[in-house]
Enzyme design. Structure first.
Site, PDB file in Angstrom:
ATOM      1  N   TRP A 181     -13.820   5.706 -11.433  1.00  0.00           N
ATOM      2  CA  TRP A 181     -13.969   4.780 -10.303  1.00  0.00           C
ATOM      3  C   TRP A 181     -15.088   5.372  -9.468  1.00  0.00           C
ATOM      4  O   TRP A 181     -14.913   6.416  -8.844  1.00  0.00           O
ATOM      5  CB  TRP A 181     -12.663   4.699  -9.511  1.00  0.00           C
ATOM      6  CG  TRP A 181     -12.682   3.661  -8.434  1.00  0.00           C
ATOM      7  CD1 TRP A 181     -12.475   2.311  -8.579  1.00  0.00           C
ATOM      8  CD2 TRP A 181     -12.888   3.875  -7.033  1.00  0.00           C
ATOM      9  NE1 TRP A 181     -12.556   1.689  -7.364  1.00  0.00           N
ATOM     10  CE2 TRP A 181     -12.809   2.610  -6.394  1.00  0.00           C
ATOM     11  CE3 TRP A 181     -13.141   4.987  -6.254  1.00  0.00           C
ATOM     12  CZ2 TRP A 181     -12.963   2.455  -5.026  1.00  0.00           C
ATOM     13  CZ3 TRP A 181     -13.297   4.827  -4.879  1.00  0.00           C
ATOM     14  CH2 TRP A 181     -13.206   3.568  -4.284  1.00  0.00           C
ATOM     15  N   ARG A 220      -6.313   4.008 -12.283  1.00  0.00           N
ATOM     16  CA  ARG A 220      -6.982   4.891 -11.328  1.00  0.00           C
ATOM     17  C   ARG A 220      -8.485   4.596 -11.215  1.00  0.00           C
ATOM     18  O   ARG A 220      -9.175   5.200 -10.403  1.00  0.00           O
ATOM     19  CB  ARG A 220      -6.804   6.349 -11.768  1.00  0.00           C
ATOM     20  CG  ARG A 220      -5.367   6.763 -11.908  1.00  0.00           C
ATOM     21  CD  ARG A 220      -5.263   8.202 -12.336  1.00  0.00           C
ATOM     22  NE  ARG A 220      -5.830   9.061 -11.326  1.00  0.00           N
ATOM     23  CZ  ARG A 220      -5.191   9.491 -10.252  1.00  0.00           C
ATOM     24  NH1 ARG A 220      -3.948   9.134 -10.049  1.00  0.00           N
ATOM     25  NH2 ARG A 220      -5.778  10.268  -9.371  1.00  0.00           N
ATOM     26  N   LYS A 255      -5.770   2.107  -8.329  1.00  0.00           N
ATOM     27  CA  LYS A 255      -4.373   2.227  -7.911  1.00  0.00           C
ATOM     28  C   LYS A 255      -4.186   3.288  -6.833  1.00  0.00           C
ATOM     29  O   LYS A 255      -3.507   3.061  -5.846  1.00  0.00           O
ATOM     30  CB  LYS A 255      -3.516   2.539  -9.138  1.00  0.00           C
ATOM     31  CG  LYS A 255      -2.024   2.651  -8.856  1.00  0.00           C
ATOM     32  CD  LYS A 255      -1.412   1.307  -8.601  1.00  0.00           C
ATOM     33  CE  LYS A 255       0.089   1.379  -8.385  1.00  0.00           C
ATOM     34  NZ  LYS A 255       0.573   0.165  -7.695  1.00  0.00           N
ATOM     35  N   GLU A 279      -5.950  -9.539  -3.497  1.00  0.00           N
ATOM     36  CA  GLU A 279      -6.189  -8.474  -4.476  1.00  0.00           C
ATOM     37  C   GLU A 279      -6.366  -8.997  -5.888  1.00  0.00           C
ATOM     38  O   GLU A 279      -7.275  -8.579  -6.585  1.00  0.00           O
ATOM     39  CB  GLU A 279      -4.970  -7.528  -4.516  1.00  0.00           C
ATOM     40  CG  GLU A 279      -4.971  -6.445  -3.513  1.00  0.00           C
ATOM     41  CD  GLU A 279      -3.826  -5.487  -3.771  1.00  0.00           C
ATOM     42  OE1 GLU A 279      -2.661  -5.917  -3.680  1.00  0.00           O
ATOM     43  OE2 GLU A 279      -4.086  -4.316  -4.065  1.00  0.00           O
ATOM     44  N   GLU A 320       1.568  -9.262   3.724  1.00  0.00           N
ATOM     45  CA  GLU A 320       1.624  -8.754   2.356  1.00  0.00           C
ATOM     46  C   GLU A 320       1.353  -9.877   1.345  1.00  0.00           C
ATOM     47  O   GLU A 320       0.681  -9.654   0.334  1.00  0.00           O
ATOM     48  CB  GLU A 320       2.987  -8.089   2.114  1.00  0.00           C
ATOM     49  CG  GLU A 320       3.275  -7.649   0.693  1.00  0.00           C
ATOM     50  CD  GLU A 320       2.328  -6.578   0.155  1.00  0.00           C
ATOM     51  OE1 GLU A 320       1.521  -6.026   0.927  1.00  0.00           O
ATOM     52  OE2 GLU A 320       2.375  -6.324  -1.061  1.00  0.00           O
ATOM     53  N   CYS A 347     -10.233   8.044 -10.219  1.00  0.00           N
ATOM     54  CA  CYS A 347     -10.553   8.483 -11.577  1.00  0.00           C
ATOM     55  C   CYS A 347      -9.328   9.073 -12.266  1.00  0.00           C
ATOM     56  O   CYS A 347      -8.427   9.582 -11.607  1.00  0.00           O
ATOM     57  CB  CYS A 347     -11.669   9.532 -11.635  1.00  0.00           C
ATOM     58  SG  CYS A 347     -13.181   9.011 -10.849  1.00  0.00           S
ATOM     59  N   HIS A 376      -3.247 -19.852  18.881  1.00  0.00           N
ATOM     60  CA  HIS A 376      -4.187 -19.097  19.717  1.00  0.00           C
ATOM     61  C   HIS A 376      -5.529 -18.874  19.015  1.00  0.00           C
ATOM     62  O   HIS A 376      -6.308 -18.037  19.425  1.00  0.00           O
ATOM     63  CB  HIS A 376      -3.573 -17.751  20.119  1.00  0.00           C
ATOM     64  CG  HIS A 376      -2.328 -17.901  20.946  1.00  0.00           C
ATOM     65  ND1 HIS A 376      -2.347 -18.375  22.231  1.00  0.00           N
ATOM     66  CD2 HIS A 376      -1.030 -17.693  20.635  1.00  0.00           C
ATOM     67  CE1 HIS A 376      -1.105 -18.433  22.704  1.00  0.00           C
ATOM     68  NE2 HIS A 376      -0.283 -18.029  21.747  1.00  0.00           N
ATOM     69  N   LYS A 386      -1.598  -9.601  -1.374  1.00  0.00           N
ATOM     70  CA  LYS A 386      -1.354  -9.709  -2.823  1.00  0.00           C
ATOM     71  C   LYS A 386      -2.294 -10.731  -3.443  1.00  0.00           C
ATOM     72  O   LYS A 386      -2.915 -10.497  -4.464  1.00  0.00           O
ATOM     73  CB  LYS A 386       0.096 -10.145  -3.005  1.00  0.00           C
ATOM     74  CG  LYS A 386       0.970  -9.534  -4.002  1.00  0.00           C
ATOM     75  CD  LYS A 386       1.239  -8.080  -4.063  1.00  0.00           C
ATOM     76  CE  LYS A 386       0.239  -7.120  -3.621  1.00  0.00           C
ATOM     77  NZ  LYS A 386       0.642  -5.870  -3.118  1.00  0.00           N
ATOM     78  N   ASN A 388     -12.032  14.525 -10.954  1.00  0.00           N
ATOM     79  CA  ASN A 388     -11.520  13.506 -10.036  1.00  0.00           C
ATOM     80  C   ASN A 388     -11.612  14.085  -8.634  1.00  0.00           C
ATOM     81  O   ASN A 388     -11.195  15.210  -8.413  1.00  0.00           O
ATOM     82  CB  ASN A 388     -10.055  13.203 -10.407  1.00  0.00           C
ATOM     83  CG  ASN A 388      -9.362  12.344  -9.368  1.00  0.00           C
ATOM     84  OD1 ASN A 388      -9.988  11.517  -8.710  1.00  0.00           O
ATOM     85  ND2 ASN A 388      -8.066  12.538  -9.213  1.00  0.00           N
ATOM     86  N   GLY A 389     -12.170  13.303  -7.685  1.00  0.00           N
ATOM     87  CA  GLY A 389     -12.292  13.799  -6.318  1.00  0.00           C
ATOM     88  C   GLY A 389     -13.754  13.831  -5.903  1.00  0.00           C
ATOM     89  O   GLY A 389     -14.598  13.172  -6.525  1.00  0.00           O
TER      90      GLY A 389
HETATM   91  O1  M6R Z   1      -0.077   4.780  -3.202  1.00  0.00           O
HETATM   92  P1  M6R Z   1      -0.030   4.227  -1.832  1.00  0.00           P
HETATM   93  O2  M6R Z   1       1.233   3.451  -1.556  1.00  0.00           O
HETATM   94  O3  M6R Z   1      -0.291   5.227  -0.752  1.00  0.00           O
HETATM   95  O4  M6R Z   1      -1.231   3.190  -1.757  1.00  0.00           O
HETATM   96  C1  M6R Z   1      -1.572   2.560  -0.562  1.00  0.00           C
HETATM   97  C2  M6R Z   1      -2.473   1.381  -0.813  1.00  0.00           C
HETATM   98  O5  M6R Z   1      -3.683   1.800  -1.371  1.00  0.00           O
HETATM   99  C3  M6R Z   1      -1.813   0.357  -1.732  1.00  0.00           C
HETATM  100  O6  M6R Z   1      -0.616  -0.105  -1.212  1.00  0.00           O
HETATM  101  C4  M6R Z   1      -2.749  -0.830  -1.984  1.00  0.00           C
HETATM  102  O7  M6R Z   1      -2.900  -1.584  -0.823  1.00  0.00           O
HETATM  103  C5  M6R Z   1      -2.178  -1.655  -3.141  1.00  0.00           C
HETATM  104  N1  M6R Z   1      -3.194  -1.954  -4.080  1.00  0.00           N
HETATM  105  C6  M6R Z   1      -1.532  -2.896  -2.702  1.00  0.00           C
HETATM  106  O8  M6R Z   1      -1.154  -3.735  -3.730  1.00  0.00           O
END
Ligand code: M6R
Length: 614
Positions: A75, A27, A609, A493, A486, A2, A509, A490, A101-102
């Site tokens: 969120w 956020r 984020k 996501e 990664e 949030c 395997h 990507k 937030n939290g």
């Molecule tokens: O802010 P942070 O680097 O700690 O975040 C960690 C993950 O939440 C973050 O890398 C997430 O996987 C991203 N959305 C990847 O693109």
């Protein structure tokens, strides 16, 4: 999760708040709302399900106006995304509004208690208890000015609630006063000219001021147009010093690109350059360890989540190669709950772009309890992680707005490389001559990255052919294995396609069974010692009908072309730096597939984020 924004000043707060919410959408963005204290002393609240754009439309219709206001982009954690559950939340009288937030962990108990006292709740959220608690507490504080009463009620409320939270509160009876509370969730203050801001993150107000006050845990801040007062957790006034943030406003904007993700991919040469400025520093100092202690380091534990975890996996190859120190890499959410044997002379490195990831912070707390020295590799000045770690190596890549991390990832790997060679020099694993050579190569990385980002067109063209595929596979070996992970993350996501990364040697395997006719398989296969092995993997996949794309470096294209369908050339750098460039085509790939599929690239569904809840 949030995003919170608040404004007190002399202008109409609505545009500031709406604009701030747009900057905070990374956020969370399932609903949003604002409450404005109007000149007639009433609060006008507008809320809408969906993105801030929906709220903006709704706000245009009801056109609230006033110089004090708060806003929130949500969120969902407690209660589905709906108008009733959107913030701001109010008490029974409608005079107190709260954005939060939290998580309030004891909200069910508090809610039951408040309901038994006659409070009526409108939402399913944990947040609403804050508004009712303040209302309830105010009833028992009968003396003093309204502003003092509000502060006391907030202080009492903070004693009642448990969890990690940050919130902002307005009371219709105290115009021009905004109170903020920070307790283990991010909250910062922006200092302007006769106007001040409260927000979850700096980009929310960066357009208006770059003077920032970072709050400590347990602090309360009282904002008025011409004055900001910070009270520490004992309730004593703290003379807080502001910091000037050097991020330029342009960096926090899209700068002409269609999406932040694309802009941030192109930001990478600069991000590496800026990160490397720190790499020239003395790592002993950064780590707070003298030469003897650096030499004595026996173990390194890397803890991180998501993309940062992948940077940690690459970091393991670097540290073990250059410094000869054994490294374990853990997902922060796992580290926290597994038995970690206690060993002396251990350094725990937490990697995080935001510095607010709850899992990573939790894992660092555990590392500290075990007596380990802690280092943060982090991008956000003043973030919670940097406050709890003993020292921080900042990746200076500027604000990363797109939910999908790109420039933070390459900067984190760059930082890990710089750290690894410095540790190697310090502990005698590398000679000065070997260090100098590696260092010179590192200093050329930003230039090589500038060449690499030029490949967008090649990848974009390729995606025309494959974007409708249901499943994508990424394969790599050695330090390119985390790049395969990664690349898959990507793509998942931003395009919601099914994508998996594997160590190339592992496919036989088991995973090879998912390869079907036309399945796009991306091979990370730079020239080098493992090139031949990757060629075999290409053949194995091609024999099963895969559409094989080789991501390679100049030199062996003719040989590769016989066993793959498409070659993508990445500029060649030294073997250990190569993974940092190899991710770039996969970032463009994810971007262009998502774009062709019409996905919401900067704010993919279900994601936020900063994941500030466990
Ligand atoms: O802010 P942070 O680097 O700690 O975040 C960690 C993950 O939440 C973050 O890398 C997430 O996987 C991203 N959305 C990847 O693109």
């Amino acid at each position: 999760m949030c995003g919170i924004i608040g404004y007190v000043g002399q202008k109409n707060s609505v545009p500031f708040i709406i604009d701030g919410l747009k900057k905070l959408e990374y956020r969370g963005y399932d609903s949003a709302g604002i409450s404005i204290l109007q000149e007639n002393g009433t609060l006008s609240t507008v809320r809408a399900v969906g993105k801030v754009a929906e709220l903006e439309k709704a706000a245009l219709l009801s056109s609230p106006k006033g110089c004090t206001g708060i806003g929130h982009t949500r969120w969902a954690t407690h209660g589905k995304p709906s108008e009733e559950n959107s913030h701001p939340h109010t008490d029974c009288s409608g005079e107190i509004v709260v954005v939060h937030n939290g998580i309030i962990e004891n909200y069910l108990v508090l809610r039951a208690k408040l309901e038994s006292l006659g409070h009526r709740f409108q939402s399913e959220t944990d947040t609403e208890v804050i508004a009712h608690l303040i209302e309830e507490n105010l009833k028992h504080i009968r003396t003093g000015k309204q502003e003092e009463r509000l502060l006391k009620a907030v202080q009492k409320t903070n004693k009642d609630i448990a969890g990690a939270f940050a919130y902002g509160v307005l009371w219709a009876r105290t115009p021009g006063v905004l109170i903020g509370v920070k307790n283990q969730s991010p909250l910062v203050v922006g200092l302007g000219q006769n106007e001040n801001f409260l927000a979850s993150d700096v980009p929310a107000f960066l357009q208006h001021t770059n003077k920032v006050l970072f709050l400590e845990e347990g602090e309360i801040v009282i904002l008025r147009p011409g004055k900001v007062t910070v009270l520490d957790k004992m309730g004593q006034e703290r003379k807080a010093k502001s910091i000037k943030i050097s991020w330029d406003r342009q960096t926090a904007q899209k700068g002409g690109y269609a999406h932040f993700m694309l802009k941030e991919i192109y930001d990478q040469p600069q991000a590496i350059e800026d990160t490397l400025r720190t790499a020239r520093a003395d790592f002993g100092k950064i780590l707070g360890l003298d030469t003897a202690a650096l030499r004595g380091l026996q173990n390194i534990h890397i803890i991180a989540c998501g993309t940062a975890y992948h940077a940690g996996l690459v970091g393991k190859y670097y540290i073990e190669q250059f410094a000869g120190i054994p490294v374990s890499v853990d997902l922060a959410s796992e580290y926290k709950y597994r038995t970690v044997p206690h060993k002396t002379k251990t350094l725990a490195i937490a990697i995080s772009q935001s510095g607010e990831t709850a899992d990573t912070i939790g894992a660092v707390k555990k590392a500290k309890e075990l007596g380990f020295r802690t280092l943060a590799i982090c991008n956000v000045l003043g973030s919670s992680l940097t406050r709890i770690c003993d020292s921080t190596f900042f990746t200076h890549c500027g604000p990363e707005i797109s939910v999908a991390s790109t420039k933070a990832f390459t900067s984190q790997m760059t930082a890990m490389y710089a750290l690894a060679i410095s540790l190697g020099l310090a502990n005698g694993n590398l000679s000065k001559a070997a260090f100098d050579k590696l260092y010179r190569e590192l200093m050329r990385l930003s230039k090589a990255m500038s060449e690499t980002v030029k490949m967008e067109y090649t990848v974009r063209h390729l995606t025309r052919k494959i974007y409708k595929a249901e499943r994508f596979i990424f394969l790599g070996r050695h330090a390119n294995f985390p790049i395969a992970l990664e690349g898959a993350l990507k793509l998942k996501e931003v395009s919601y396609r099914s994508a998996e990364g594997f160590a190339a040697g592992e496919i036989k395997h088991g995973p090879i069974s998912i390869i079907d006719k036309g399945t796009p398989v991306f091979m990370l296969m730079p020239q080098g010692s493992l090139f031949e092995k990757m060629l075999s993997a290409c053949q194995e996949c091609r024999a099963r009908g895969a559409f094989v794309v080789a991501v390679t470096t100049p030199g062996g294209e003719e040989q590769i072309k016989q066993v793959v369908d498409k070659v993508i050339l990445v500029p060649s750098v030294s073997e250990f730096l190569q993974p940092i460039l190899n991710i770039v085509p996969l970032q463009f790939l994810a971007y262009w597939i998502a774009k062709r599929l019409g996905c919401d690239i900067d704010q993919p569904r279900n994601l936020a984020k900063s994941v500030t809840v466990e």
